[in-house]
Design a protein around this motif. Sequence first.
Motif, PDB file in Angstrom:
ATOM      1  N   GLY A   9       0.834  -1.239   0.008  1.00 27.78           N
ATOM      2  CA  GLY A   9       0.115  -0.063  -0.048  1.00 27.78           C
ATOM      3  C   GLY A   9       0.796   1.188   0.059  1.00 27.78           C
ATOM      4  N   CYS A  10       1.948   1.238   0.648  1.00 26.73           N
ATOM      5  CA  CYS A  10       2.775   2.443   0.711  1.00 26.73           C
ATOM      6  C   CYS A  10       3.288   2.538  -0.781  1.00 26.73           C
ATOM      7  N   CYS A  11       3.930   1.697  -1.241  1.00 26.94           N
ATOM      8  CA  CYS A  11       4.579   1.714  -2.502  1.00 26.94           C
ATOM      9  C   CYS A  11       3.468   2.228  -3.238  1.00 26.94           C
ATOM     10  N   LEU A  12       2.302   1.753  -3.538  1.00 25.38           N
ATOM     11  CA  LEU A  12       1.385   2.301  -4.286  1.00 25.38           C
ATOM     12  C   LEU A  12       1.041   3.859  -4.099  1.00 25.38           C
ATOM     13  N   ALA A  13       0.927   4.182  -2.818  1.00 29.33           N
ATOM     14  CA  ALA A  13       0.876   5.569  -2.318  1.00 29.33           C
ATOM     15  C   ALA A  13       2.016   6.521  -2.998  1.00 29.33           C
ATOM     16  N   ASP A  14       3.157   5.725  -2.880  1.00 32.22           N
ATOM     17  CA  ASP A  14       4.540   6.443  -3.697  1.00 32.22           C
ATOM     18  C   ASP A  14       4.090   6.788  -5.066  1.00 32.22           C
ATOM     19  N   VAL A  15       3.438   5.852  -5.756  1.00 30.01           N
ATOM     20  CA  VAL A  15       3.411   5.825  -7.182  1.00 30.01           C
ATOM     21  C   VAL A  15       2.185   7.013  -7.235  1.00 30.01           C
ATOM     22  N   ALA A  16       1.179   6.941  -6.575  1.00 31.18           N
ATOM     23  CA  ALA A  16       0.230   7.894  -6.641  1.00 31.18           C
ATOM     24  C   ALA A  16       0.814   9.392  -6.858  1.00 31.18           C
ATOM     25  N   LEU A  43       3.976  10.165  -7.336  1.00 25.65           N
ATOM     26  CA  LEU A  43       4.969  10.363  -8.403  1.00 25.65           C
ATOM     27  C   LEU A  43       4.091  10.806  -9.624  1.00 25.65           C
ATOM     28  N   ILE A  44       2.913  10.123  -9.876  1.00 26.92           N
ATOM     29  CA  ILE A  44       2.062  10.488 -10.927  1.00 26.92           C
ATOM     30  C   ILE A  44       1.386  11.993 -10.559  1.00 26.92           C
ATOM     31  N   LEU A  45       1.063  12.310  -9.577  1.00 27.34           N
ATOM     32  CA  LEU A  45       0.535  13.707  -9.058  1.00 27.34           C
ATOM     33  C   LEU A  45       1.713  14.617  -9.333  1.00 27.34           C
ATOM     34  N   GLY A  58       1.901  15.399 -19.693  1.00 27.18           N
ATOM     35  CA  GLY A  58       0.564  14.982 -19.751  1.00 27.18           C
ATOM     36  C   GLY A  58      -0.060  14.882 -18.473  1.00 27.18           C
ATOM     37  N   ASP A  59      -0.829  13.614 -18.280  1.00 27.92           N
ATOM     38  CA  ASP A  59      -1.369  13.360 -16.891  1.00 27.92           C
ATOM     39  C   ASP A  59      -0.661  12.765 -16.030  1.00 27.92           C
ATOM     40  N   GLY A  60       0.694  12.644 -16.332  1.00 30.79           N
ATOM     41  CA  GLY A  60       1.550  11.797 -15.322  1.00 30.79           C
ATOM     42  C   GLY A  60       2.054  10.655 -15.930  1.00 30.79           C
ATOM     43  N   THR A  61       1.441  10.178 -17.082  1.00 35.27           N
ATOM     44  CA  THR A  61       1.645   8.611 -17.090  1.00 35.27           C
ATOM     45  C   THR A  61       2.121   8.669 -18.489  1.00 35.27           C
ATOM     46  N   ILE A  78       6.919   9.060 -16.946  1.00 35.16           N
ATOM     47  CA  ILE A  78       7.494   8.079 -16.337  1.00 35.16           C
ATOM     48  C   ILE A  78       8.963   7.917 -16.289  1.00 35.16           C
ATOM     49  N   ALA A  79       9.670   8.307 -17.159  1.00 34.33           N
ATOM     50  CA  ALA A  79      11.083   8.569 -17.173  1.00 34.33           C
ATOM     51  C   ALA A  79      11.476   9.459 -16.185  1.00 34.33           C
ATOM     52  N   SER A  80      10.779  10.565 -16.144  1.00 32.93           N
ATOM     53  CA  SER A  80      11.274  11.608 -15.050  1.00 32.93           C
ATOM     54  C   SER A  80      10.955  11.113 -13.532  1.00 32.93           C
ATOM     55  N   ALA A  81       9.896  10.490 -13.673  1.00 31.83           N
ATOM     56  CA  ALA A  81       9.439   9.966 -12.296  1.00 31.83           C
ATOM     57  C   ALA A  81      10.581   8.785 -11.796  1.00 31.83           C
ATOM     58  N   SER A  82      10.995   8.187 -12.491  1.00 27.52           N
ATOM     59  CA  SER A  82      12.059   6.927 -12.277  1.00 27.52           C
ATOM     60  C   SER A  82      13.289   7.825 -11.734  1.00 27.52           C
ATOM     61  N   VAL A  83      13.751   8.756 -12.508  1.00 25.24           N
ATOM     62  CA  VAL A  83      15.000   9.538 -12.108  1.00 25.24           C
ATOM     63  C   VAL A  83      14.602   9.981 -10.781  1.00 25.24           C
ATOM     64  N   LEU A  84      13.576  10.720 -10.368  1.00 29.03           N
ATOM     65  CA  LEU A  84      13.208  11.170  -9.173  1.00 29.03           C
ATOM     66  C   LEU A  84      13.350  10.026  -8.075  1.00 29.03           C
ATOM     67  N   LEU A  85      12.674   8.863  -8.271  1.00 28.27           N
ATOM     68  CA  LEU A  85      12.907   7.803  -7.619  1.00 28.27           C
ATOM     69  C   LEU A  85      14.046   7.323  -7.122  1.00 28.27           C
ATOM     70  N   TRP A  86      15.051   7.171  -8.084  1.00 27.04           N
ATOM     71  CA  TRP A  86      16.345   6.415  -7.642  1.00 27.04           C
ATOM     72  C   TRP A  86      17.383   7.721  -7.202  1.00 27.04           C
ATOM     73  N   GLY A  87      17.054   8.861  -7.428  1.00 30.78           N
ATOM     74  CA  GLY A  87      17.640  10.015  -7.213  1.00 30.78           C
ATOM     75  C   GLY A  87      17.361  10.020  -5.513  1.00 30.78           C
ATOM     76  N   VAL A  88      16.265   9.876  -4.952  1.00 30.81           N
ATOM     77  CA  VAL A  88      15.936   9.760  -3.760  1.00 30.81           C
ATOM     78  C   VAL A  88      16.622   8.651  -3.263  1.00 30.81           C
ATOM     79  N   HIS A  89      16.451   7.584  -3.821  1.00 32.49           N
ATOM     80  CA  HIS A  89      16.974   6.314  -3.119  1.00 32.49           C
ATOM     81  C   HIS A  89      18.430   6.188  -2.794  1.00 32.49           C
ATOM     82  N   PHE A  90      19.258   6.726  -3.875  1.00 32.79           N
ATOM     83  CA  PHE A  90      20.789   6.896  -3.757  1.00 32.79           C
ATOM     84  C   PHE A  90      21.005   8.056  -2.674  1.00 32.79           C
ATOM     85  N   LEU A  91      20.230   9.015  -2.405  1.00 34.84           N
ATOM     86  CA  LEU A  91      20.363  10.101  -1.377  1.00 34.84           C
ATOM     87  C   LEU A  91      20.248   9.412  -0.093  1.00 34.84           C
ATOM     88  N   VAL A  92      19.279   8.547   0.158  1.00 29.78           N
ATOM     89  CA  VAL A  92      18.894   7.947   1.464  1.00 29.78           C
ATOM     90  C   VAL A  92      20.103   6.877   1.799  1.00 29.78           C
TER      91      VAL A  92
END
Length: 435
Positions: A101-108, A110-112, A125-128, A133-147
């Motif tokens: 559920g937390c993973c899906l919340a993070d997906v929501a 990122l879409i927003l 567009g509408d986030g999809t 998707i490419a930029s959301a992936s960059v953001l996701l892994w950027g935070v990942h490596f920061l953590v």
Amino acid sequence: MAPSSNEVDQKLSRSALVALVVGSMVGSGIFALPAAFGRVTGVLGTLIAWVIAGTGMLMLAFVFQTLSRRRPDLDAGIYAYAKAGFGDYIGFASAAGYWIGCCLADVACLILIKATIGQFFPIFGDGTTPAAIASASVLLWGVHFLVLRGIKGAATLNTIATYAKIIPILVFIGVALLVLDPDLISQNFWGTVQPSVAAVSSQVRSTMLLTVFVFVGIEGASVYSRYARDRSDIGFATVTGFLSVLCLLVLVTLLSYGILTRQELTGLSTPSMAGVIHQVPTGALWLTNCVIQAFVLVTWFAEYAFTLALKMTSAMTLIPYFLVAAYGLRLAYLGNSYHAGELARTVDGICSAIATIYAVGMIYAGGPTFLLLSSILYALGTFLFFLAKRERKETVFKPFEAIIFAVITLLVPASMRWPSVLSRSEVLLVEWRRT
């Protein structure tokens, strides 16, 4: 043995725990509230929905408060309560459901974020879209490596993100109060041309999963209870954080009806308006972000990505919430940790019973669609439980647990028909996409 100075520094104060709850609860959902509620209900339906959701979630907050006080030995939050009350497999399922559920919340979220940028740069567009998707992936892994680099940078990022969420909401509320039109409140009151109890009841039911989504995170203080300087602060933080966020949610929703008509609210595109890490669990972080990345990629093929992620988040977290409430009810019923004749036992029992009924009601209100879909994820997650039990050379299932798993397994084939079920039962999703 006395704790080291480093351990003391890592402990959370009462204010930090309150901020943790508020930061965990205030996410992407609140920014979608005006249009989301405007599409399905009016002022009256909104008021009823928030009374139901507010009461139910407040009782759940009281349950978390009670359990933190009655069972201080259970410091792993939702997982620990479900396991203590109902056994290893139910505890594992609760943890798995909560995590997904937390993973899906993070997906929501990122879409927003990308849908927001899409208001200015159409390529997102509408986030999809592929670019989103490419930029959301960059953001996701950027935070990942920061953590991965340590908690200092992650904590700073969390602080910035919290301010970035709260300040726009407060600005929105302030502006809305200044331009509020009482006539529009009256015009939007019933949410239908022909007022009726049945119509309002249907409107309220349509909002239920959305209200659950915006309350996800209420367990924030409980999850990090082991880091609290004082165990009594956990309950205080949970209730205080909840009431603070509830006020924001109600104001954002109701004030919107005093600015635009329902038709105008319906036409708004999405959006219409963090935790503290003391250690870096590398393996869990990699697994979590890989799952989030997979879900982000799936949104490319999902026609109603944001709403699907939102409602699936609610469906996946309702089961763990139900188990927490049920454990609180069981504790009060059996009298464990209570003194003979203690009045608090009755009060806690009532609060737990209301929270349990609320959770069951929300599961029912959400309908079978998302409950069936969640069975796939619970069934897949059980494979990890099987491996863990086998590695320890333990019996995988007790008789009762085997029955539960059999029920989940039987639900999977029905869930495979989800596209047709979705198109028939989720009219809201169609309307969301059209706008």
